[in-house]
Design a protein around this motif. Structure first.
Motif, PDB file in Angstrom:
ATOM      1  N   THR A   3       0.854  -1.182   0.000  1.00  0.00           N
ATOM      2  CA  THR A   3       0.000   0.000   0.000  1.00  0.00           C
ATOM      3  C   THR A   3       0.892   1.234   0.000  1.00  0.00           C
ATOM      4  O   THR A   3       1.739   1.386   0.880  1.00  0.00           O
ATOM      5  N   ALA A   4       0.716   2.065  -0.983  1.00  0.00           N
ATOM      6  CA  ALA A   4       1.520   3.292  -1.083  1.00  0.00           C
ATOM      7  C   ALA A   4       1.134   4.263   0.023  1.00  0.00           C
ATOM      8  O   ALA A   4      -0.037   4.414   0.349  1.00  0.00           O
ATOM      9  N   ALA A   5       2.130   4.871   0.596  1.00  0.00           N
ATOM     10  CA  ALA A   5       1.880   5.878   1.637  1.00  0.00           C
ATOM     11  C   ALA A   5       1.372   7.148   0.977  1.00  0.00           C
ATOM     12  O   ALA A   5       1.796   7.519  -0.118  1.00  0.00           O
ATOM     13  N   LYS A   6       0.453   7.798   1.642  1.00  0.00           N
ATOM     14  CA  LYS A   6      -0.060   9.067   1.134  1.00  0.00           C
ATOM     15  C   LYS A   6       0.861  10.189   1.596  1.00  0.00           C
ATOM     16  O   LYS A   6       1.321  10.196   2.728  1.00  0.00           O
ATOM     17  N   SER A   7       1.121  11.102   0.715  1.00  0.00           N
ATOM     18  CA  SER A   7       1.924  12.256   1.109  1.00  0.00           C
ATOM     19  C   SER A   7       1.049  13.502   1.052  1.00  0.00           C
ATOM     20  O   SER A   7       0.166  13.620   0.217  1.00  0.00           O
ATOM     21  N   VAL A   8       1.306  14.346   1.975  1.00  0.00           N
ATOM     22  CA  VAL A   8       0.561  15.597   2.039  1.00  0.00           C
ATOM     23  C   VAL A   8       1.523  16.724   1.712  1.00  0.00           C
ATOM     24  O   VAL A   8       2.593  16.843   2.304  1.00  0.00           O
ATOM     25  N   VAL A   9       1.163  17.514   0.751  1.00  0.00           N
ATOM     26  CA  VAL A   9       1.990  18.639   0.352  1.00  0.00           C
ATOM     27  C   VAL A   9       1.278  19.911   0.769  1.00  0.00           C
ATOM     28  O   VAL A   9       0.127  20.136   0.407  1.00  0.00           O
ATOM     29  N   LYS A  10       1.979  20.716   1.534  1.00  0.00           N
ATOM     30  CA  LYS A  10       1.420  21.990   1.954  1.00  0.00           C
ATOM     31  C   LYS A  10       1.691  23.012   0.857  1.00  0.00           C
ATOM     32  O   LYS A  10       2.822  23.200   0.432  1.00  0.00           O
ATOM     33  N   GLU A  11       0.641  23.629   0.385  1.00  0.00           N
ATOM     34  CA  GLU A  11       0.784  24.626  -0.651  1.00  0.00           C
ATOM     35  C   GLU A  11       1.178  25.949  -0.012  1.00  0.00           C
ATOM     36  O   GLU A  11       0.567  26.396   0.945  1.00  0.00           O
ATOM     37  N   GLU A  12       2.225  26.538  -0.536  1.00  0.00           N
ATOM     38  CA  GLU A  12       2.740  27.774   0.023  1.00  0.00           C
ATOM     39  C   GLU A  12       2.966  28.766  -1.104  1.00  0.00           C
ATOM     40  O   GLU A  12       3.481  28.414  -2.159  1.00  0.00           O
ATOM     41  N   THR A  13       2.591  29.989  -0.864  1.00  0.00           N
ATOM     42  CA  THR A  13       2.816  31.035  -1.848  1.00  0.00           C
ATOM     43  C   THR A  13       4.045  31.823  -1.445  1.00  0.00           C
ATOM     44  O   THR A  13       4.121  32.343  -0.335  1.00  0.00           O
ATOM     45  N   ILE A  14       5.014  31.886  -2.316  1.00  0.00           N
ATOM     46  CA  ILE A  14       6.228  32.651  -2.063  1.00  0.00           C
ATOM     47  C   ILE A  14       6.084  33.982  -2.778  1.00  0.00           C
ATOM     48  O   ILE A  14       5.865  34.024  -3.984  1.00  0.00           O
ATOM     49  N   PRO A  15       6.189  35.080  -2.035  1.00  0.00           N
ATOM     50  CA  PRO A  15       6.013  36.388  -2.660  1.00  0.00           C
ATOM     51  C   PRO A  15       7.099  36.678  -3.693  1.00  0.00           C
ATOM     52  O   PRO A  15       8.249  36.292  -3.530  1.00  0.00           O
ATOM     53  N   GLN A  16       6.700  37.351  -4.727  1.00  0.00           N
ATOM     54  CA  GLN A  16       7.615  37.750  -5.778  1.00  0.00           C
ATOM     55  C   GLN A  16       8.436  38.936  -5.294  1.00  0.00           C
ATOM     56  O   GLN A  16       7.899  39.899  -4.760  1.00  0.00           O
ATOM     57  N   VAL A  17       9.739  38.897  -5.480  1.00  0.00           N
ATOM     58  CA  VAL A  17      10.629  39.978  -5.052  1.00  0.00           C
ATOM     59  C   VAL A  17      10.727  41.042  -6.133  1.00  0.00           C
ATOM     60  O   VAL A  17      10.532  42.225  -5.882  1.00  0.00           O
ATOM     61  N   VAL A  18      11.020  40.618  -7.349  1.00  0.00           N
ATOM     62  CA  VAL A  18      11.240  41.541  -8.464  1.00  0.00           C
ATOM     63  C   VAL A  18       9.933  41.737  -9.213  1.00  0.00           C
ATOM     64  O   VAL A  18       9.294  40.778  -9.618  1.00  0.00           O
ATOM     65  N   LEU A  19       9.535  43.000  -9.387  1.00  0.00           N
ATOM     66  CA  LEU A  19       8.278  43.301 -10.071  1.00  0.00           C
ATOM     67  C   LEU A  19       8.470  43.843 -11.481  1.00  0.00           C
ATOM     68  O   LEU A  19       7.507  44.037 -12.209  1.00  0.00           O
ATOM     69  N   GLY A  20       9.681  44.129 -11.852  1.00  0.00           N
ATOM     70  CA  GLY A  20       9.987  44.663 -13.173  1.00  0.00           C
ATOM     71  C   GLY A  20      11.475  44.518 -13.417  1.00  0.00           C
ATOM     72  O   GLY A  20      12.168  43.829 -12.667  1.00  0.00           O
ATOM     73  N   PRO A  21      11.984  45.185 -14.432  1.00  0.00           N
ATOM     74  CA  PRO A  21      13.422  45.089 -14.710  1.00  0.00           C
ATOM     75  C   PRO A  21      14.241  45.581 -13.511  1.00  0.00           C
ATOM     76  O   PRO A  21      13.867  46.548 -12.855  1.00  0.00           O
ATOM     77  N   VAL A  22      15.344  44.904 -13.236  1.00  0.00           N
ATOM     78  CA  VAL A  22      16.248  45.313 -12.158  1.00  0.00           C
ATOM     79  C   VAL A  22      17.694  45.270 -12.646  1.00  0.00           C
ATOM     80  O   VAL A  22      18.006  44.592 -13.614  1.00  0.00           O
ATOM     81  N   ARG A  23      18.514  45.986 -11.933  1.00  0.00           N
ATOM     82  CA  ARG A  23      19.950  45.971 -12.186  1.00  0.00           C
ATOM     83  C   ARG A  23      20.628  45.709 -10.853  1.00  0.00           C
ATOM     84  O   ARG A  23      20.216  46.235  -9.825  1.00  0.00           O
TER      85      ARG A  23
END
Length: 121
Positions: A3-23
């Motif tokens: 019997t295969a073990a069930k895995s639980v994956v926690k969904e997480e949102t990682i905020p975006q750092v860069v919103l446009g072009p950067v240098r």
């Protein structure tokens, strides 16, 4: 029977750092510091090296110039590290000093500099 073990994956949102072009650019940080990624930094007038931005300072550190790209560890001595120097970053993920409590104050810390902080959508 297997019997295969069930895995639980926690969904997480990682905020975006860069919103446009950067240098990015590489600058010299003063010794004896541990500065987390995404921290505003400023140049101390006396030695021309980078330190965490401090709005209450009067030695050059009161003017934010850049934001660290990665953690910076200079406990072994002065070290160069990359910083965001120009572009659009997410205001919500930056490690702002506690004294800056409004988005307007945070944006004003970088007045006349190359970084801007648009409101994320």
């Amino acid at each position: 029977m297997y019997t295969a073990a069930k895995s639980v994956v926690k969904e997480e949102t990682i905020p975006q750092v860069v919103l446009g072009p950067v240098r990015t650019a590489v600058h010299l940080f003063a010794a004896a510091q541990t500065i987390p990624a995404l921290t505003p930094v400023a140049k101390k007038t006396a030695d021309n090296k980078l330190y965490p931005f401090d709005p209450a300072a009067s030695d050059g550190r009161e003017q934010a110039l850049f934001v660290t790209v990665h953690d910076v560890d200079t406990t072994a001595g002065d070290a160069s590290a990359p910083v965001y120097s120009d572009g659009e970053l997410n205001i919500e993920v930056i490690r702002w000093p506690a004294a800056l409590t409004t988005d307007e104050a945070k944006r004003m810390a970088f007045a006349s500099q190359g970084l801007i902080f648009p409101t994320p959508v």
